[in-house]
Design a protein around this motif. Sequence first.
Motif, mmCIF file in Angstrom:
data_model
loop_
_atom_site.group_PDB
_atom_site.id
_atom_site.type_symbol
_atom_site.label_atom_id
_atom_site.label_comp_id
_atom_site.label_asym_id
_atom_site.label_seq_id
_atom_site.Cartn_x
_atom_site.Cartn_y
_atom_site.Cartn_z
ATOM 1 N N ASN A 18 13.899 -9.307 7.066
ATOM 2 C CA ASN A 18 13.655 -8.860 8.441
ATOM 3 C C ASN A 18 12.330 -9.422 8.948
ATOM 4 N N ALA A 19 12.165 -9.543 10.266
ATOM 5 C CA ALA A 19 10.968 -10.193 10.791
ATOM 6 C C ALA A 19 10.609 -9.703 12.179
ATOM 7 N N ASP A 58 7.589 -10.149 -2.073
ATOM 8 C CA ASP A 58 7.764 -11.458 -1.411
ATOM 9 C C ASP A 58 7.707 -11.357 0.105
ATOM 10 N N CYS A 59 6.842 -10.481 0.609
ATOM 11 C CA CYS A 59 6.659 -10.359 2.060
ATOM 12 C C CYS A 59 5.407 -11.116 2.484
ATOM 13 N N SER A 109 10.257 -9.844 4.038
ATOM 14 C CA SER A 109 10.024 -9.547 5.448
ATOM 15 C C SER A 109 8.746 -10.248 5.898
ATOM 16 N N SER A 110 8.611 -10.472 7.209
ATOM 17 C CA SER A 110 7.449 -11.213 7.693
ATOM 18 C C SER A 110 7.040 -10.762 9.085
ATOM 19 N N ALA A 111 5.733 -10.921 9.366
ATOM 20 C CA ALA A 111 5.166 -10.564 10.659
ATOM 21 C C ALA A 111 3.763 -11.154 10.742
ATOM 22 N N GLY A 141 4.091 -10.459 16.368
ATOM 23 C CA GLY A 141 4.195 -9.003 16.330
ATOM 24 C C GLY A 141 3.890 -8.422 14.965
ATOM 25 N N ASP A 142 3.999 -7.088 14.863
ATOM 26 C CA ASP A 142 3.614 -6.351 13.666
ATOM 27 C C ASP A 142 4.811 -5.647 13.028
ATOM 28 N N GLY A 143 4.775 -5.543 11.691
ATOM 29 C CA GLY A 143 5.788 -4.781 10.972
ATOM 30 C C GLY A 143 7.090 -5.530 10.797
ATOM 31 N N GLY A 144 7.157 -6.364 9.748
ATOM 32 C CA GLY A 144 8.363 -7.172 9.554
ATOM 33 C C GLY A 144 9.616 -6.339 9.369
#
Length: 218
Positions: free
Chosen positions: A73-74, A126-127, A102-104, A79-82
């Motif tokens: 998820n991204a 692995d975020c 996840s990424s952000a 933005g904030d909070g993947g």
Amino acid sequence: RNIANVSGGAISAAGAFSGIKVSDQCEFVENRAGSPLSPPSSDTNSEAAGFGGAIAVMGNAALRVRDVVATGNAALGGGDGGFLFASSLNHLLVQNTIIIRSSARRGGALAVAKTQFALEAVTVRDCQATDEGGAILMDEGAELHMLACQLDNNEARGDGSLVTLGGHISIAAAKLIVHGQNSSVLWPAAEPVFPFPVLLGSDKFVVIRSGERTCGSG
């Protein structure tokens, strides 16, 4: 694989007496909030920040997540909070959950502000954040209680021109409490998703390893 223009690629909620309970082996896969930033040479507007690639909850609502797997998820556009963005909640509890890739910009997996929250038996792996908090961003008075969690191989990695902070966790005007083996916490009730207090506890330690940031601190 849902997309939201601004917040909560899969779920968004706000307001007092609002509540979300997500449980029983739910999966969140490749949800997106926001849109990618336009290249510098582009004539299009690049203001497209998303918050909470899968879930965004704000404004005195309450959220409980249990037995969930979230992958890829991204939060796009800076933005904030993947996976999850939360601000000003009436309590937040995440249990027995795995968050992967996840990424952000900030908070590769979780970005939380102005909220007391607990993570019990949560794995974040692995975020990536491009600014701060490869796994978790805590800001503006947030208070986190961690029990039996594992943070592994998360990173805050910029483009080389940015100072990045907190390969695993970035804390800004916030409080982090890591509970040891055989600890317990009585989590308070909060309508509508916490009708009764919840006893949290574990016989395991919190494990934090293999975090990375390109430069800066943490």
